[in-house]
Design a protein around this motif. Structure first.
Motif, PDB file in Angstrom:
ATOM      1  N   LEU A  94       0.783  -1.164  -0.192  1.00  0.00           N
ATOM      2  CA  LEU A  94       0.168  -0.048   0.484  1.00  0.00           C
ATOM      3  C   LEU A  94       0.876   1.370   0.056  1.00  0.00           C
ATOM      4  CD1 LEU A  94      -2.778   0.971   0.477  1.00  0.00           C
ATOM      5  CD2 LEU A  94      -2.777   1.244   3.295  1.00  0.00           C
ATOM      6  N   ALA A  95       2.088   1.245   0.973  1.00  0.00           N
ATOM      7  CA  ALA A  95       2.705   2.879   0.742  1.00  0.00           C
ATOM      8  C   ALA A  95       3.613   2.651  -0.513  1.00  0.00           C
ATOM      9  CB  ALA A  95       3.750   2.391   1.793  1.00  0.00           C
ATOM     10  N   LEU A  96       3.623   2.024  -1.310  1.00  0.00           N
ATOM     11  CA  LEU A  96       4.392   1.735  -2.713  1.00  0.00           C
ATOM     12  C   LEU A  96       3.136   2.504  -3.877  1.00  0.00           C
ATOM     13  CD1 LEU A  96       6.196  -1.397  -2.985  1.00  0.00           C
ATOM     14  CD2 LEU A  96       7.093   0.736  -2.729  1.00  0.00           C
ATOM     15  N   VAL A  97       1.831   1.734  -3.633  1.00  0.00           N
ATOM     16  CA  VAL A  97       0.751   2.700  -4.939  1.00  0.00           C
ATOM     17  C   VAL A  97       1.075   4.125  -3.863  1.00  0.00           C
ATOM     18  CG1 VAL A  97      -1.491   2.206  -4.542  1.00  0.00           C
ATOM     19  CG2 VAL A  97       0.142  -0.013  -4.626  1.00  0.00           C
ATOM     20  N   VAL A  98       0.194   4.401  -2.342  1.00  0.00           N
ATOM     21  CA  VAL A  98       0.712   5.869  -2.310  1.00  0.00           C
ATOM     22  C   VAL A  98       1.982   6.275  -3.013  1.00  0.00           C
ATOM     23  CG1 VAL A  98       0.149   7.083  -0.344  1.00  0.00           C
ATOM     24  CG2 VAL A  98      -0.958   4.704  -0.187  1.00  0.00           C
ATOM     25  N   ALA A  99       2.992   6.384  -2.798  1.00  0.00           N
ATOM     26  CA  ALA A  99       4.949   6.174  -3.116  1.00  0.00           C
ATOM     27  C   ALA A  99       4.450   7.003  -4.642  1.00  0.00           C
ATOM     28  CB  ALA A  99       5.882   5.537  -2.860  1.00  0.00           C
ATOM     29  N   TYR A 100       3.507   6.052  -5.733  1.00  0.00           N
ATOM     30  CA  TYR A 100       4.118   6.179  -6.543  1.00  0.00           C
ATOM     31  C   TYR A 100       2.677   7.322  -7.254  1.00  0.00           C
ATOM     32  CZ  TYR A 100       3.121   4.895 -11.498  1.00  0.00           C
ATOM     33  OH  TYR A 100       2.560   4.962 -13.163  1.00  0.00           O
ATOM     34  N   LEU A 101       1.844   7.231  -6.614  1.00  0.00           N
ATOM     35  CA  LEU A 101       0.442   8.075  -6.727  1.00  0.00           C
ATOM     36  C   LEU A 101       0.843   9.460  -6.671  1.00  0.00           C
ATOM     37  CD1 LEU A 101      -2.781   6.213  -5.903  1.00  0.00           C
ATOM     38  CD2 LEU A 101      -1.667   6.898  -8.165  1.00  0.00           C
ATOM     39  N   ALA A 102       1.582   9.697  -5.650  1.00  0.00           N
ATOM     40  CA  ALA A 102       2.420  11.042  -5.793  1.00  0.00           C
ATOM     41  C   ALA A 102       3.463  11.324  -6.587  1.00  0.00           C
ATOM     42  CB  ALA A 102       2.569  10.791  -4.028  1.00  0.00           C
ATOM     43  N   HIS A 103       3.969  10.247  -6.272  1.00  0.00           N
ATOM     44  CA  HIS A 103       4.977  11.152  -7.816  1.00  0.00           C
ATOM     45  C   HIS A 103       4.478  11.326  -9.374  1.00  0.00           C
ATOM     46  CE1 HIS A 103       8.851  10.332  -9.863  1.00  0.00           C
ATOM     47  NE2 HIS A 103       8.649   9.887 -10.925  1.00  0.00           N
ATOM     48  N   TYR A 104       3.412  10.509  -9.368  1.00  0.00           N
ATOM     49  CA  TYR A 104       2.842  10.351 -10.092  1.00  0.00           C
ATOM     50  C   TYR A 104       2.112  12.089 -10.557  1.00  0.00           C
ATOM     51  CZ  TYR A 104      -0.870   9.477 -14.488  1.00  0.00           C
ATOM     52  OH  TYR A 104      -1.271   9.787 -16.334  1.00  0.00           O
ATOM     53  N   VAL A 105       1.102  11.900  -9.722  1.00  0.00           N
ATOM     54  CA  VAL A 105       0.799  13.878  -9.397  1.00  0.00           C
ATOM     55  C   VAL A 105       1.351  14.418  -9.194  1.00  0.00           C
ATOM     56  CG1 VAL A 105      -0.886  15.007  -7.715  1.00  0.00           C
ATOM     57  CG2 VAL A 105      -1.110  12.701  -8.066  1.00  0.00           C
ATOM     58  N   TRP A 106       2.670  14.562  -8.764  1.00  0.00           N
ATOM     59  CA  TRP A 106       3.598  15.812  -8.703  1.00  0.00           C
ATOM     60  C   TRP A 106       4.322  15.795  -9.715  1.00  0.00           C
ATOM     61  CZ3 TRP A 106       8.609  15.838  -9.723  1.00  0.00           C
ATOM     62  CH2 TRP A 106       9.622  16.807  -9.409  1.00  0.00           C
ATOM     63  N   GLN A 107       4.703  14.990 -10.841  1.00  0.00           N
ATOM     64  CA  GLN A 107       5.638  14.879 -12.256  1.00  0.00           C
ATOM     65  C   GLN A 107       4.488  15.346 -12.805  1.00  0.00           C
ATOM     66  OE1 GLN A 107       6.351  10.973 -14.241  1.00  0.00           O
ATOM     67  NE2 GLN A 107       8.438  12.378 -14.540  1.00  0.00           N
ATOM     68  N   ASN A 108       2.923  15.432 -13.005  1.00  0.00           N
ATOM     69  CA  ASN A 108       2.272  16.318 -13.447  1.00  0.00           C
ATOM     70  C   ASN A 108       1.695  17.559 -13.938  1.00  0.00           C
ATOM     71  OD1 ASN A 108      -0.116  14.001 -15.841  1.00  0.00           O
ATOM     72  ND2 ASN A 108       1.348  12.454 -14.154  1.00  0.00           N
ATOM     73  N   ARG A 109       1.855  18.237 -12.543  1.00  0.00           N
ATOM     74  CA  ARG A 109       1.503  19.369 -11.756  1.00  0.00           C
ATOM     75  C   ARG A 109       3.092  20.262 -12.302  1.00  0.00           C
ATOM     76  NH1 ARG A 109       0.755  19.967  -5.538  1.00  0.00           N
ATOM     77  NH2 ARG A 109       0.594  22.014  -5.715  1.00  0.00           N
TER      78      ARG A 109
END
Length: 215
Positions: free
Chosen positions: A186-201
């Motif tokens: 779950l922590a890995l999934v959350v970290a990936y999503l956070a990175h994805y959102v940050w990159q898109n911003r």
């Protein structure tokens, strides 16, 4: 019947009494319609597997005031649907296998034994109901952990988990390991999503390149 034993009708119940009969083993020849069996005050040192499986309607079993030090994990095999009361008080039991009580719906007296106060006893207490007024008689004996000797077990069992490993504890350890693994994923999934959102911003913040003007 064996010497010192006799059958009787007590309160309409088929009863077989072998109290103070000098027995060193569970006797043979007990009528199979026996509902109450008294083997108290003898010299029984162990109860082997299937010792009472030929008694299909046995409801009450008194093994108190013997010298029981060993109880087979299958000692009460065949009694799951009938046995309701079991007295193991005043023996030499330091530990009992929890599997001996699996499937039994019984009220049991475990008092006046030199208990080791271990995981097995804690598991047994999760499987059975104690006879009224007998809980305070479950006291840790000389073989228990030094800080437990002489103490009542019930308050300790409510405060401390003794089954970190072994029977019952293994399942809990597996459950904990599974939860830790799931938490890691779950922590890995959350970290990936956070990175994805940050990159898109970051991408949206970059100025758009103007198209070259054609001559």
């Amino acid at each position: 019947p064996p010497r010192g034993c006799y059958a009787a009708e007590e309160a309409g119940e088929r009863t077989f009494r072998c109290s103070q009969a000098g027995l060193s083993a569970v006797p043979t020849g007990i009528p199979n319609d026996t509902r109450k069996l008294y083997l108290d005050a003898n010299r029984l040192a162990s109860v082997p597997a299937g010792a009472f499986q030929h008694l299909p309607v046995l409801e009450e079993l008194d093994l108190s005031h013997n010298i029981l030090a060993h109880l087979s994990g299958a000692a009460f095999r065949g009694l799951a649907g009938t046995l309701r009361h079991l007295d193991l008080s005043a023996n030499r039991l330091v530990s009992v296998p929890a599997e001996a009580f699996m499937g039994l719906q019984i009220q049991v007296n475990l008092s006046a034994n030199p208990w080791r106060c271990d995981c097995a006893l804690q598991e047994v207490l999760r499987l059975v109901r104690l006879a009224p007024g007998t809980g305070t008689g479950i006291v840790c004996g000389p073989g228990a952990r030094a800080d437990l000797v002489g103490q009542e077990f019930l308050p300790l069992a409510g405060e401390e988990e003794l089954c970190g490993t072994g029977w019952g504890g293994a399942q809990r350890s597996t459950d904990v390991a599974l939860l830790v693994t799931m938490g890691g994923w779950l922590a890995l999934v959350v970290a990936y999503l956070a990175h994805y959102v940050w990159q898109n911003r970051e991408e949206t913040r970059r100025p758009l390149k103007r198209a070259p003007v054609l001559p």
